[in-house]
Design an enzyme around this catalytic site. Structure first.
Site, PDB file in Angstrom:
ATOM      1  CE1 TYR A 113       4.917   7.231   2.178  1.00 22.96           C
ATOM      2  CE2 TYR A 113       5.748   8.550   3.982  1.00 22.96           C
ATOM      3  CZ  TYR A 113       5.390   7.326   3.470  1.00 22.96           C
ATOM      4  OH  TYR A 113       5.510   6.198   4.251  1.00 22.96           O
ATOM      5  CG  ASP A 134       9.167   8.303  -5.131  1.00 20.46           C
ATOM      6  OD1 ASP A 134       9.065   8.472  -3.906  1.00 20.46           O
ATOM      7  OD2 ASP A 134       8.685   7.312  -5.726  1.00 20.46           O
ATOM      8  CE  LYS A 184       2.182   3.893  -3.878  1.00 26.38           C
ATOM      9  NZ  LYS A 184       1.430   3.570  -2.661  1.00 26.38           N
TER      10      LYS A 184
HETATM   11  P1  KE4 Z   1       5.886   1.898   0.178  1.00 23.51           P
HETATM   12  O1  KE4 Z   1       7.110   1.697   1.029  1.00 23.51           O
HETATM   13  O2  KE4 Z   1       4.659   2.260   1.012  1.00 23.51           O
HETATM   14  O3  KE4 Z   1       5.620   0.737  -0.774  1.00 23.51           O
HETATM   15  O4  KE4 Z   1       6.139   3.117  -0.804  1.00 23.51           O
HETATM   16  C1  KE4 Z   1       6.518   4.355  -0.235  1.00 23.51           C
HETATM   17  C2  KE4 Z   1       6.216   5.462  -1.234  1.00 23.51           C
HETATM   18  C3  KE4 Z   1       7.272   6.015  -1.936  1.00 23.51           C
HETATM   19  N1  KE4 Z   1       7.057   6.999  -2.840  1.00 23.51           N
HETATM   20  C4  KE4 Z   1       5.808   7.455  -3.107  1.00 23.51           C
HETATM   21  C5  KE4 Z   1       5.626   8.537  -4.124  1.00 23.51           C
HETATM   22  C6  KE4 Z   1       4.688   6.907  -2.421  1.00 23.51           C
HETATM   23  O5  KE4 Z   1       3.446   7.371  -2.691  1.00 23.51           O
HETATM   24  C7  KE4 Z   1       4.889   5.897  -1.469  1.00 23.51           C
HETATM   25  C8  KE4 Z   1       3.755   5.282  -0.678  1.00 23.51           C
HETATM   26  N2  KE4 Z   1       2.453   5.818  -0.924  1.00 23.51           N
HETATM   27  C9  KE4 Z   1       1.495   5.772   0.169  1.00 23.51           C
HETATM   28  C10 KE4 Z   1       0.173   6.333  -0.364  1.00 23.51           C
HETATM   29  N3  KE4 Z   1       0.182   7.738  -0.346  1.00 23.51           N
HETATM   30  C11 KE4 Z   1       1.354   4.393   0.726  1.00 23.51           C
HETATM   31  C12 KE4 Z   1       0.126   4.188   1.580  1.00 23.51           C
HETATM   32  C13 KE4 Z   1       0.521   3.814   2.978  1.00 23.51           C
HETATM   33  O6  KE4 Z   1       1.473   4.408   3.528  1.00 23.51           O
HETATM   34  O7  KE4 Z   1      -0.168   2.918   3.534  1.00 23.51           O
END
Ligand code: KE4
Length: 430
Positions: free
Chosen positions: A142, A244, A272
């Site tokens: 993801y 990533d 994060k």
């Molecule tokens: P954000 O746009 O949510 O800040 O980051 C996206 C993203 C990009 N790359 C990786 C490896 C990630 O894990 C994420 C976002 N992680 C999820 C948790 N698995 C966010 C939680 C959510 O969607 O509320």
């Protein structure tokens, strides 16, 4: 009915699913989400004043536990000087210098406001730099919700059993190729096919993006040689390797998975932890690629709140602590092995055919008898059993990620006592 239920009824009337991010809706575990009012250390407190041991840590940022004094104080002090200017500031320089001076493969960096933005921008930079259009991602990984990445995506997409998101026109994903995690042969074939069929440079692969440790299909580790193989294939075929590190960055080591596995990406994305709990993402890497980004180059990317002074204050405080206290990473290793070895012992003693994948402070209990090494094997997990286990753990006061396809995030605030209590609760719940 408690206050969480009342609030969630109101939430559902005015927000899709009652949440601002799908995984928070607790749909796959069929529970009403707990409305959290505050957090401290390794604890969350809901609006009914119930306390939980927190194992999501805001999905990664809270590596030092919630409400860490130096981070909180830095934010409060920064607020006194104003919240946002939309101008260049010293803190952005300090943040960029802190990262580029301590992570060798990040020669230049750009701040954005989320991991999604970081990934979207890194992909555009790789495409702009190479003049190529195709991007490879791995099923189950993801990378945020930018259109081109919403295929075979993990995290909330996988939890919701949505294979691909609606609203993403075929054109937006025509240049996204899918490979299986840990499958170098499959990736080699993709490179060879795209070159054989290419009519021009633009038809070739601009970048391969990967979670160097996958944590959005549950936790799946790179098999020995996988990351090194990605590096070799990208170099051979002139494609950019994008790590990533939104989850792994500053968690597996200060230099993230790149440092831990000694594999050098061309670009890296962060999120994060880099914001210390405030909305921050970043992308960076080789100077020759980043110099293609506006206003220096022709790859356009912008953001009103990018490098926001309050967010920078939080991120700087967090990163300084991680940089100056190597004990933090030793503690995370210790806590991780205590918890995840403890879970392995419990499932073994109970003769349960479950899998525990983990690395340092990241891990996952899979309800499947098959070793989990990619999207296909992760998907075979019994999500019903997971939901039963989840509900029992929540009742006992342990807040895990409400999905089989997420990770446990540990922090330095999880004490031995709390970890032993967690293992006892897991023993009963399982
Ligand atoms: P954000 O746009 O949510 O800040 O980051 C996206 C993203 C990009 N790359 C990786 C490896 C990630 O894990 C994420 C976002 N992680 C999820 C948790 N698995 C966010 C939680 C959510 O969607 O509320």
């Amino acid at each position: 009915m408690g206050r969480s239920e009342e609030l969630f009824e109101r939430a559902k009337r005015v927000m899709p699913g009652g949440v601002n991010s799908p995984v928070r809706a607790f749909r796959s575990v069929r529970l009403t989400p707990r409305m959290i009012s505050r957090a401290d250390g390794c604890f969350l407190y809901d609006v009914d004043k119930k306390r939980y041991v927190d194992y999501i840590g805001s999905w990664g940022p809270m590596i030092l536990g919630h409400n860490f004094p130096e981070v909180r104080e830095a934010v409060l002090r920064a607020c006194e000087d104003g919240l946002s200017f939309g101008c260049a500031t010293e803190r952005e320089v300090q943040m960029a210098e802190l990262i580029t001076q301590n992570i060798p493969h990040v020669e230049m960096i750009r701040m954005v406001n989320s991991g999604t933005e970081a990934v979207m921008s890194a992909i555009r930079a790789a495409r702009g730099f190479t003049g190529r259009n195709k991007v490879v991602k791995f099923s189950g990984c993801y990378h945020g919700h930018t259109d081109a990445m919403l295929i075979s995506a993990g995290s909330g997409v996988m939890t919701a059993h949505i294979s691909d998101s609606a609203g993403v026109p075929a054109g937006c994903v025509a240049d996204t190729l899918i490979a299986a995690y840990n499958d170098l042969q499959g990736l080699t074939a993709l490179f060879e096919e795209s070159e054989a069929q290419a009519k021009g440079e633009e038809d070739k692969i601009a970048a391969v993006i990967v979670e160097p440790v996958a944590a959005n299909m549950g936790v799946v580790l790179p098999e020995p040689g996988f990351l090194q193989g990605l590096r070799r294939l990208c170099t051979e075929h002139g494609a950019m390797l994008i790590f990533d590190e939104v989850i792994t960055g500053f968690r597996l080591a200060f230099g993230g998975a790149a440092e831990r596995f000694s594999v050098t990406p061309d670009l890296v994305t962060y999120g994060k932890i880099i914001g210390g709990g405030m909305p921050v993402g970043a992308y960076g890497g080789r100077r020759d690629i980043m110099e293609c980004v506006a206003p220096l180059g022709s790859v356009y990317q912008a953001g009103t709140l990018s490098g926001n002074p309050i967010a920078m204050a939080a991120g700087l405080a967090m990163l300084h602590i991680l940089k100056n206290n190597s004990r933090v990473y030793e503690e995370l290793e210790e806590r991780g092995s205590m918890l995840f070895e403890g879970i392995r012992t419990i499932v073994r003693e109970k003769g349960l055919p479950y899998q525990v994948n983990s690395i340092s402070s990241l891990g996952c209990l899979f309800f499947t008898e098959h070793p989990v090494k990619d999207y296909e094997t992760a998907k075979r997990s019994d999500t019903e059993s997971f939901a039963v286990y989840y509900r029992k753990m929540l009742e006992k006061g342990f807040y895990l990620a409400p999905s089989q396809f997420e990770a446990i995030f540990l922090s330095t605030a999880h004490t031995t006592t709390v970890l032993n209590e967690t293992l006892e609760a897991m023993r009963e719940a399982l």
